[in-house]
Design an enzyme around this catalytic site. Structure first.
Site, mmCIF file in Angstrom:
data_model
loop_
_atom_site.group_PDB
_atom_site.id
_atom_site.type_symbol
_atom_site.label_atom_id
_atom_site.label_comp_id
_atom_site.label_asym_id
_atom_site.label_seq_id
_atom_site.Cartn_x
_atom_site.Cartn_y
_atom_site.Cartn_z
ATOM 1 N N HIS A 162 -45.140 49.729 -8.799
ATOM 2 C CA HIS A 162 -45.721 50.055 -9.765
ATOM 3 C C HIS A 162 -45.249 51.730 -9.944
ATOM 4 O O HIS A 162 -45.728 52.255 -11.294
ATOM 5 C CB HIS A 162 -47.025 50.278 -9.360
ATOM 6 C CG HIS A 162 -47.821 50.262 -10.384
ATOM 7 N ND1 HIS A 162 -48.582 51.791 -10.193
ATOM 8 C CD2 HIS A 162 -48.330 49.806 -11.789
ATOM 9 C CE1 HIS A 162 -49.181 51.048 -11.836
ATOM 10 N NE2 HIS A 162 -49.253 50.686 -12.269
ATOM 11 N N LYS A 214 -43.450 54.902 -11.285
ATOM 12 C CA LYS A 214 -42.725 55.188 -12.539
ATOM 13 C C LYS A 214 -41.486 56.541 -12.570
ATOM 14 O O LYS A 214 -42.317 57.333 -12.580
ATOM 15 C CB LYS A 214 -43.466 55.717 -14.098
ATOM 16 C CG LYS A 214 -44.875 54.113 -13.819
ATOM 17 C CD LYS A 214 -46.767 54.543 -13.149
ATOM 18 C CE LYS A 214 -47.112 53.879 -13.913
ATOM 19 N NZ LYS A 214 -46.868 52.268 -13.828
ATOM 20 N N ASP A 228 -29.362 63.593 -10.439
ATOM 21 C CA ASP A 228 -28.684 64.527 -9.395
ATOM 22 C C ASP A 228 -29.666 65.215 -8.325
ATOM 23 O O ASP A 228 -29.286 66.380 -8.367
ATOM 24 C CB ASP A 228 -29.090 65.409 -10.556
ATOM 25 C CG ASP A 228 -27.811 65.552 -12.340
ATOM 26 O OD1 ASP A 228 -26.835 63.919 -11.909
ATOM 27 O OD2 ASP A 228 -27.801 66.071 -13.075
#
Length: 404
Positions: free
Chosen positions: A341, A343, A348
């Site tokens: 789940h 996100k 970098d």
């Protein structure tokens, strides 16, 4: 003589501090410096306790340590002076994320303001009821369908427990989602990330939480909460205050963005476009073409890209998985039999993006969402460790299911 030199030096130091203080204050008043960030900018000069008054009551501040003594110490978190990061451990029945959240609820002294999508944890409801009973203001904004209505379908769920105790709960009464996942404690601490406050969200799905102990960060989230709670403004109708949502906390740049008013997908595509060496991501839903296109262009220009997709979400025709996989980039589907789940982007090895925002047009244009973008290598290392852990149990896409 030595004592006189010390006195003179201290006097000059005070004069310099006064000049800097006045200069920063004037620049903030006339809009050259974001007033929300002024207290954090002055913190290295004046020490951790800063009191400022500005003509704008929305940005007025009170003394703040930046790391309140009332906030709990959590052994299960990866921590810095002003932040904590948690990751769920699916299969481990020790619900330390629930325990950490309850610690913050129990430590709250004045306010707990919540914008959270789903809810079904009895122990959290009981802690909030106890906080209300000791005089803490508890307010919760949720989604109508997945919050209030789902609670009613359960017969007598956790929102009903709160309302029976006199705690007010409001919903967005509209078709799109109130999908935020943030809690604000005492106007000084923000809890956010991808985690729904549910059994699945805390125990069985892959999720993350980040806690920011900063009055400036809390003020940004309080303003967004007030738009929903006081002004009944949701989604695209909410006013954007994006010019006041970039701050510095103890030397770390932090940006906060809200969907749908802040054009988050465009912002993230531009941010991804700045990648110089590496992009890593973990995505529950990734269907946003501009972001996918930017990632591919950076890869073509030599940036090392790798991503993990939640399996079910990646098998739709709209997913970016096929697009990136068929371009030859290393992409995998998660190995959790429940739900991955997250996100998350890590750029970098020092920029982290996390929050409630799925990488989709609905999140960008219709829902209420939130992200934080944090430029801090130590925090990024914690998220990269989670990426590596999930990468090791993820699987390569089946070429028969993704013909190129």
């Amino acid at each position: 003589m030595a004592k006189k030199q010390t006195t003179t030096s201290n006097s000059r130091t005070r004069q310099i501090i006064s000049i800097v203080f006045i200069l920063v204050l004037v620049l903030g008043v006339f809009g050259f410096i974001d007033p929300v960030a002024v207290d954090d900018m002055l913190e290295p000069i004046l020490g951790s306790r800063v009191f400022m008054t500005t003509p704008n009551p929305d940005t007025a501040d009170t003394p703040d340590s930046g790391n309140p003594t009332s906030s709990p110490v959590n052994e299960d978190a990866t921590t810095g002076d002003w932040w904590e990061v948690y990751f769920t451990d699916p299969g481990n029945e020790d619900n330390y994320i629930e325990a950490a959240l309850i610690d913050y609820i129990n430590a709250a002294q004045s306010t707990i303001h919540i914008a959270s999508f789903e809810f079904n944890l009895d122990a959290v409801a009981e802690a909030l009821i106890a906080a209300d009973a000791r005089g803490v203001e508890v307010q919760w904004v949720t989604d109508d369908e997945y919050g209030i209505e789902a609670d009613e379908e359960d017969g007598h769920g956790q929102f009903a427990m709160l309302e029976d105790a006199g705690i007010e709960v409001k919903d967005d009464h509209r078709g799109a989602l109130m999908h935020n996942k943030f809690w604000i404690f005492d106007q000084t601490i923000v809890w956010t990330g991808s985690t729904n406050i549910t059994v699945n969200g805390t125990l069985y799905n892959n999720n993350n939480v980040i806690v920011l102990k900063s009055r400036a960060a809390a003020r940004i989230f309080e303003r967004e909460f007030s738009e929903m709670w006081d002004d009944d403004e949701f989604g695209p109708t909410s006013p954007s205050t994006v010019a006041q949502q970039d701050i510095v906390i103890n030397g770390t740049k932090v940006a906060v963005r809200f969907g749908a008013e802040d054009e988050v997908a465009t912002y993230l595509a531009e941010l991804l476009g700045t990648a110089q060496s590496e992009i890593r991501f973990m995505a529950f839903s990734f269907t946003q073409d501009d972001m996918g296109g930017t990632i591919l262009r950076r890869a073509v220009n030599g940036v090392d890209v790798a991503g993990i997709f939640e399996t079910r979400g990646s098998e739709t025709e709209y997913s970016e998985l096929s697009y990136l996989f068929c371009a030859g980039l290393p992409m995998r589907q998660d190995g959790n039999p429940r739900t991955m789940h997250h996100k998350v982007f890590v750029i970098d090895e020092h920029i982290v993006v996390t929050g409630s925002f799925n990488f989709s047009n609905n999140a960008d244009q219709s829902n209420d969402e939130n992200i934080v973008v944090i430029d801090n290598a130590e925090i990024a290392a914690a998220y990269l460790q989670e990426f590596d852990r999930l990468w090791s149990i993820a699987t390569d896409p089946n070429p028969e299911e993704f013909p190129c």
